[in-house]
Scaffold this motif. Structure first.
Motif, PDB file in Angstrom:
ATOM      1  N   THR A  87       0.827  -1.208   0.000  1.00 34.98           N
ATOM      2  CA  THR A  87       0.000   0.000   0.000  1.00 34.98           C
ATOM      3  C   THR A  87       0.862   1.258   0.000  1.00 34.98           C
ATOM      4  O   THR A  87       0.576   2.214  -0.736  1.00 34.98           O
ATOM      5  CB  THR A  87      -0.949   0.000   1.208  1.00 34.98           C
ATOM      6  N   VAL A  91       0.652   4.084  -3.026  1.00 35.79           N
ATOM      7  CA  VAL A  91      -0.028   5.357  -2.755  1.00 35.79           C
ATOM      8  C   VAL A  91       0.047   6.323  -3.938  1.00 35.79           C
ATOM      9  O   VAL A  91      -0.974   6.913  -4.312  1.00 35.79           O
ATOM     10  CB  VAL A  91       0.505   5.998  -1.451  1.00 35.79           C
ATOM     11  N   GLY A  95      -3.504   7.249  -5.622  1.00 35.18           N
ATOM     12  CA  GLY A  95      -3.951   8.633  -5.531  1.00 35.18           C
ATOM     13  C   GLY A  95      -3.890   9.372  -6.856  1.00 35.18           C
ATOM     14  O   GLY A  95      -4.292  10.529  -6.937  1.00 35.18           O
TER      15      GLY A  95
END
Length: 141
Positions: A87, A91, A95
């Motif tokens: 994760t 990111v 995002g």
């Protein structure tokens, strides 16, 4: 330790040292301007790791040790470590940082779906680890 195991460890250590040396050479080849621009980022990584991430992992580990049964702890650690690392690496793409409307080829994949796929695989593996641990515990007890 067996001779074969010693040989494998020596080869792995040598390969690791070579890869590390390659990284150092590439890093030093960036030039002074880029090296100096990298220093605040490196300092920030250390601060975030030691000041935020490590304490959170310790608190989560203590909480898990107090609440989870012993047979499930290895599975929980596996899931948290692997999913946490994946994760953190994901990111930027999750995002969609760096996406540009004038260039649709940037970040053009379903990254969230890929992350969910990895999460499912990790959780299935964690369940398998937990089931194995429970069976071993039942066989002993």
């Amino acid at each position: 330790m067996s001779t074969e195991l010693r040989l494998v460890r020596t080869i792995m250590a040598a390969l690791g040292a070579l890869v590390g040396l390659y990284g150092v050479v590439r890093f030093l080849g960036l030039g002074w301007t880029n090296l100096l621009a990298t220093l605040p980022w490196l300092a920030g990584v250390v601060v975030v790791h030691d000041g935020v991430l490590a304490p959170l992992v310790v608190v989560a580990g203590v909480a898990a040790a107090r609440t989870l049964p012993a047979w499930s702890r290895p599975a929980a650690v596996f899931a948290v470590v692997v999913l946490g690392a994946v994760t953190l690496v994901a990111v930027p793409v999750l995002g969609r940082f760096g996406a540009k409307a004038d260039n649709p080829t940037l970040l053009d994949r379903p990254y969230a779906a890929g992350w969910v796929g990895v999460a499912v695989l990790v959780l299935v593996a964690a369940v398998a680890i937990a089931v194995r641990g429970r069976r071993k515990g039942a066989a002993r007890g």
